[in-house]
Design a protein around this motif. Structure first.
Motif, PDB file in Angstrom:
ATOM      1  N   ALA A  37       0.818  -1.320  -0.023  1.00 37.63           N
ATOM      2  CA  ALA A  37      -0.050   0.007   0.022  1.00 37.63           C
ATOM      3  C   ALA A  37       0.829   1.239   0.082  1.00 37.63           C
ATOM      4  O   ALA A  37       0.402   2.255  -0.391  1.00 37.63           O
ATOM      5  N   ASN A  38       2.181   1.250   0.318  1.00 38.69           N
ATOM      6  CA  ASN A  38       3.077   2.227   0.480  1.00 38.69           C
ATOM      7  C   ASN A  38       3.736   2.689  -0.976  1.00 38.69           C
ATOM      8  O   ASN A  38       4.273   3.670  -1.001  1.00 38.69           O
ATOM      9  N   MET A  39       3.424   1.848  -1.898  1.00 38.75           N
ATOM     10  CA  MET A  39       3.881   2.120  -3.135  1.00 38.75           C
ATOM     11  C   MET A  39       2.896   2.938  -4.124  1.00 38.75           C
ATOM     12  O   MET A  39       1.498   2.761  -3.960  1.00 38.75           O
ATOM     13  N   ARG A  40       3.360   3.953  -4.623  1.00 40.71           N
ATOM     14  CA  ARG A  40       2.658   4.750  -5.576  1.00 40.71           C
ATOM     15  C   ARG A  40       2.649   4.016  -6.903  1.00 40.71           C
ATOM     16  O   ARG A  40       3.601   3.733  -7.560  1.00 40.71           O
ATOM     17  N   ARG A  41       1.370   3.769  -7.426  1.00 39.79           N
ATOM     18  CA  ARG A  41       1.084   3.008  -8.704  1.00 39.79           C
ATOM     19  C   ARG A  41       0.769   4.083  -9.693  1.00 39.79           C
ATOM     20  O   ARG A  41      -0.240   4.509  -9.785  1.00 39.79           O
ATOM     21  N   VAL A  42       1.529   4.032 -10.617  1.00 40.90           N
ATOM     22  CA  VAL A  42       1.269   4.897 -11.725  1.00 40.90           C
ATOM     23  C   VAL A  42       1.508   4.318 -13.070  1.00 40.90           C
ATOM     24  O   VAL A  42       2.181   3.687 -13.465  1.00 40.90           O
ATOM     25  N   GLY A  43       0.248   4.527 -13.859  1.00 41.84           N
ATOM     26  CA  GLY A  43       0.023   3.892 -15.260  1.00 41.84           C
ATOM     27  C   GLY A  43       0.723   5.098 -16.311  1.00 41.84           C
ATOM     28  O   GLY A  43       0.569   6.224 -16.147  1.00 41.84           O
ATOM     29  N   VAL A  44       1.283   4.486 -17.251  1.00 45.37           N
ATOM     30  CA  VAL A  44       2.143   5.594 -18.183  1.00 45.37           C
ATOM     31  C   VAL A  44       1.618   5.168 -19.622  1.00 45.37           C
ATOM     32  O   VAL A  44       1.577   4.049 -20.010  1.00 45.37           O
ATOM     33  N   LEU A  45       0.733   5.956 -20.322  1.00 47.61           N
ATOM     34  CA  LEU A  45       0.351   5.601 -21.607  1.00 47.61           C
ATOM     35  C   LEU A  45       1.013   6.910 -22.386  1.00 47.61           C
ATOM     36  O   LEU A  45       0.461   8.064 -22.540  1.00 47.61           O
ATOM     37  N   GLY A  46       1.754   6.423 -23.505  1.00 48.11           N
ATOM     38  CA  GLY A  46       2.359   7.281 -24.491  1.00 48.11           C
ATOM     39  C   GLY A  46       1.781   7.235 -25.792  1.00 48.11           C
ATOM     40  O   GLY A  46       0.952   6.310 -26.090  1.00 48.11           O
ATOM     41  N   GLY A  47       2.339   8.169 -26.515  1.00 49.66           N
ATOM     42  CA  GLY A  47       1.753   8.562 -28.008  1.00 49.66           C
ATOM     43  C   GLY A  47       1.792   9.771 -28.400  1.00 49.66           C
ATOM     44  O   GLY A  47       1.977  10.725 -27.741  1.00 49.66           O
ATOM     45  N   THR A  48       1.468  10.004 -29.808  1.00 46.79           N
ATOM     46  CA  THR A  48       1.621  11.311 -30.177  1.00 46.79           C
ATOM     47  C   THR A  48       0.396  11.982 -29.967  1.00 46.79           C
ATOM     48  O   THR A  48       0.217  13.358 -29.701  1.00 46.79           O
ATOM     49  N   PHE A  49      -0.852  11.184 -29.730  1.00 48.91           N
ATOM     50  CA  PHE A  49      -2.196  11.993 -29.421  1.00 48.91           C
ATOM     51  C   PHE A  49      -2.424  13.152 -30.460  1.00 48.91           C
ATOM     52  O   PHE A  49      -2.573  14.214 -29.985  1.00 48.91           O
ATOM     53  N   ASP A  50      -2.486  12.705 -31.672  1.00 52.49           N
ATOM     54  CA  ASP A  50      -2.756  13.468 -32.752  1.00 52.49           C
ATOM     55  C   ASP A  50      -3.931  13.569 -33.716  1.00 52.49           C
ATOM     56  O   ASP A  50      -3.729  13.080 -34.817  1.00 52.49           O
ATOM     57  N   PRO A  51      -5.247  13.658 -33.197  1.00 53.08           N
ATOM     58  CA  PRO A  51      -5.550  13.961 -31.654  1.00 53.08           C
ATOM     59  C   PRO A  51      -5.899  12.932 -30.797  1.00 53.08           C
ATOM     60  O   PRO A  51      -5.919  11.840 -31.153  1.00 53.08           O
ATOM     61  N   VAL A  52      -5.876  13.277 -29.530  1.00 51.58           N
ATOM     62  CA  VAL A  52      -6.315  12.380 -28.699  1.00 51.58           C
ATOM     63  C   VAL A  52      -7.895  11.915 -28.960  1.00 51.58           C
ATOM     64  O   VAL A  52      -8.416  12.677 -29.361  1.00 51.58           O
ATOM     65  N   HIS A  53      -8.221  10.800 -28.551  1.00 46.74           N
ATOM     66  CA  HIS A  53      -9.610  10.277 -28.680  1.00 46.74           C
ATOM     67  C   HIS A  53     -10.193   9.225 -27.926  1.00 46.74           C
ATOM     68  O   HIS A  53      -9.513   9.006 -27.020  1.00 46.74           O
ATOM     69  N   TYR A  54     -11.507   8.947 -27.741  1.00 44.85           N
ATOM     70  CA  TYR A  54     -11.895   8.187 -26.926  1.00 44.85           C
ATOM     71  C   TYR A  54     -11.250   6.715 -26.909  1.00 44.85           C
ATOM     72  O   TYR A  54     -11.454   6.163 -25.419  1.00 44.85           O
ATOM     73  N   GLY A  55     -10.759   6.106 -27.630  1.00 48.99           N
ATOM     74  CA  GLY A  55     -10.099   4.815 -27.749  1.00 48.99           C
ATOM     75  C   GLY A  55      -8.893   5.158 -26.776  1.00 48.99           C
ATOM     76  O   GLY A  55      -8.849   3.966 -25.716  1.00 48.99           O
ATOM     77  N   HIS A  56      -8.219   6.001 -26.653  1.00 48.01           N
ATOM     78  CA  HIS A  56      -7.143   6.373 -25.706  1.00 48.01           C
ATOM     79  C   HIS A  56      -7.897   6.753 -24.361  1.00 48.01           C
ATOM     80  O   HIS A  56      -7.094   5.708 -23.266  1.00 48.01           O
ATOM     81  N   LEU A  57      -8.754   7.018 -24.123  1.00 51.66           N
ATOM     82  CA  LEU A  57      -9.524   7.595 -22.703  1.00 51.66           C
ATOM     83  C   LEU A  57      -9.903   6.279 -22.210  1.00 51.66           C
ATOM     84  O   LEU A  57      -9.702   5.979 -21.077  1.00 51.66           O
ATOM     85  N   VAL A  58     -10.552   5.447 -23.011  1.00 51.01           N
ATOM     86  CA  VAL A  58     -11.045   4.089 -22.383  1.00 51.01           C
ATOM     87  C   VAL A  58     -10.238   3.101 -21.790  1.00 51.01           C
ATOM     88  O   VAL A  58     -10.262   2.846 -20.953  1.00 51.01           O
ATOM     89  N   VAL A  59      -9.138   2.943 -22.686  1.00 47.65           N
ATOM     90  CA  VAL A  59      -8.079   2.000 -22.374  1.00 47.65           C
ATOM     91  C   VAL A  59      -7.664   2.509 -20.869  1.00 47.65           C
ATOM     92  O   VAL A  59      -6.975   1.896 -19.967  1.00 47.65           O
ATOM     93  N   ALA A  60      -7.186   3.955 -20.761  1.00 50.79           N
ATOM     94  CA  ALA A  60      -6.723   4.419 -19.696  1.00 50.79           C
ATOM     95  C   ALA A  60      -7.357   4.194 -18.605  1.00 50.79           C
ATOM     96  O   ALA A  60      -6.950   3.854 -17.344  1.00 50.79           O
ATOM     97  N   GLU A  61      -8.712   4.393 -18.650  1.00 53.21           N
ATOM     98  CA  GLU A  61      -9.558   4.165 -17.518  1.00 53.21           C
ATOM     99  C   GLU A  61      -9.661   2.865 -17.007  1.00 53.21           C
ATOM    100  O   GLU A  61      -9.942   2.454 -15.882  1.00 53.21           O
ATOM    101  N   GLU A  62      -9.847   1.903 -18.190  1.00 49.25           N
ATOM    102  CA  GLU A  62      -9.911   0.774 -17.851  1.00 49.25           C
ATOM    103  C   GLU A  62      -8.881   0.062 -16.923  1.00 49.25           C
ATOM    104  O   GLU A  62      -8.775  -0.799 -16.058  1.00 49.25           O
ATOM    105  N   VAL A  63      -7.774   0.277 -17.629  1.00 51.46           N
ATOM    106  CA  VAL A  63      -6.419  -0.125 -16.986  1.00 51.46           C
ATOM    107  C   VAL A  63      -6.305   0.591 -15.387  1.00 51.46           C
ATOM    108  O   VAL A  63      -6.055  -0.202 -14.220  1.00 51.46           O
TER     109      VAL A  63
END
Length: 258
Positions: A37-63
């Motif tokens: 519980a003391n570990m900070r758990r950070v997800g990292v999603l990289g990309g050009t996001f040119d442009p960002v879209h719902y596909g990116h956002l849905v995956v990020a939220e699910e993970v």
């Protein structure tokens, strides 16, 4: 204080051993996913996001939800190494669209780590810089498409990528399964990948930034494929519209003058 630190380290390494002992290639591995519980758990999603879209956002939220992360960090690329000769929208535009897209989500943030440095945005360098910035008490979950696992083998310094992350999160379509032999094949070519690999099922939208740019250029709609705020930004700044050549600019200037 020293005793507490020692106990926390024991908890961390115990959890890591538990994870690595579980066979991979099955969503069942997530049952054993546990960090102190003391570990900070950070997800990292990289990309050009040119442009960002719902596909990116849905995956990020699910993970984020599935792995019970502390936060999800989007890392827009400065100069993607695989797109050296392609035209990429100005970084500040991509960054602003990304910030607009995640504004309503308190556990989504953006890192400028790749935008504020020169040269190609190699993932190994990105993770090294994030590890240095966040320290050893942060567990880094780097997200990749399940169909890109083989491509990882050809990326710049793949062993360096594994060195600086805690878990490699492969996102796949629900109901899609790879054989255990496939993961053994990956392990033989990139030792250590199975120990760090977590598989997460997530909804997959048939949306691509390439198609969105094409649709805008052709005057076709992109509503419901990207947040309204991003669509408005694209319209406001005329992004992805065909550039006029000199004769067309002169013709338009003459029309406006009359």
């Amino acid at each position: 204080m020293l005793i507490s630190l020692f106990v926390n380290l024991l908890d961390y390494y115990r959890d890591q051993l538990l994870i690595s002992a579980v066979p991979f290639g099955s969503i069942e591995t997530l049952k054993y996913h546990k960090l102190s519980a003391n570990m900070r758990r950070v997800g990292v999603l990289g990309g050009t996001f040119d442009p960002v879209h719902y596909g990116h956002l849905v995956v990020a939220e699910e993970v984020y939800v599935t792995l019970q992360l502390t936060e999800m960090v989007f890392v827009p690329s400065g100069q993607p190494p695989h797109k050296t000769h392609a035209e990429i929208t100005e970084a500040e535009h991509r960054l602003e669209m990304l910030e607009l897209a995640i504004a309503s989500n308190p556990h989504f943030t953006v890192s400028r780590v790749d935008l504020d440095r020169p040269g190609p945005s190699y993932t190994a360098d990105t993770l090294r810089l994030l590890r240095k910035q966040w320290g050893g008490n942060t567990a880094i979950y780097f997200i990749i498409g399940g169909d890109s696992l083989e491509e990882l083998l050809s990326w710049h310094n793949p062993s360096g990528i594994l060195r600086h992350l805690t878990h490699l999160v492969a996102v796949r379509r629900p109901g899609y399964n790879e054989s255990e032999a496939y993961y053994d094949w990956l392990e033989a070519r990139l030792p250590g990948i199975k120990q760090r690999l977590l598989i997460v099922d997530a909804p997959q939208f048939d949306i691509s930034a390439t198609d969105l740019r094409k649709r805008v250029a052709e005057g076709r709609p992109i509503k419901y494929q990207t947040p309204d705020s991003v669509e408005s930004y694209i319209i406001q700044y005329g992004l992805y519209r065909p550039k006029l050549d000199e004769s067309e600019q002169e013709e338009m200037h003459g029309t406006n003058a009359t």
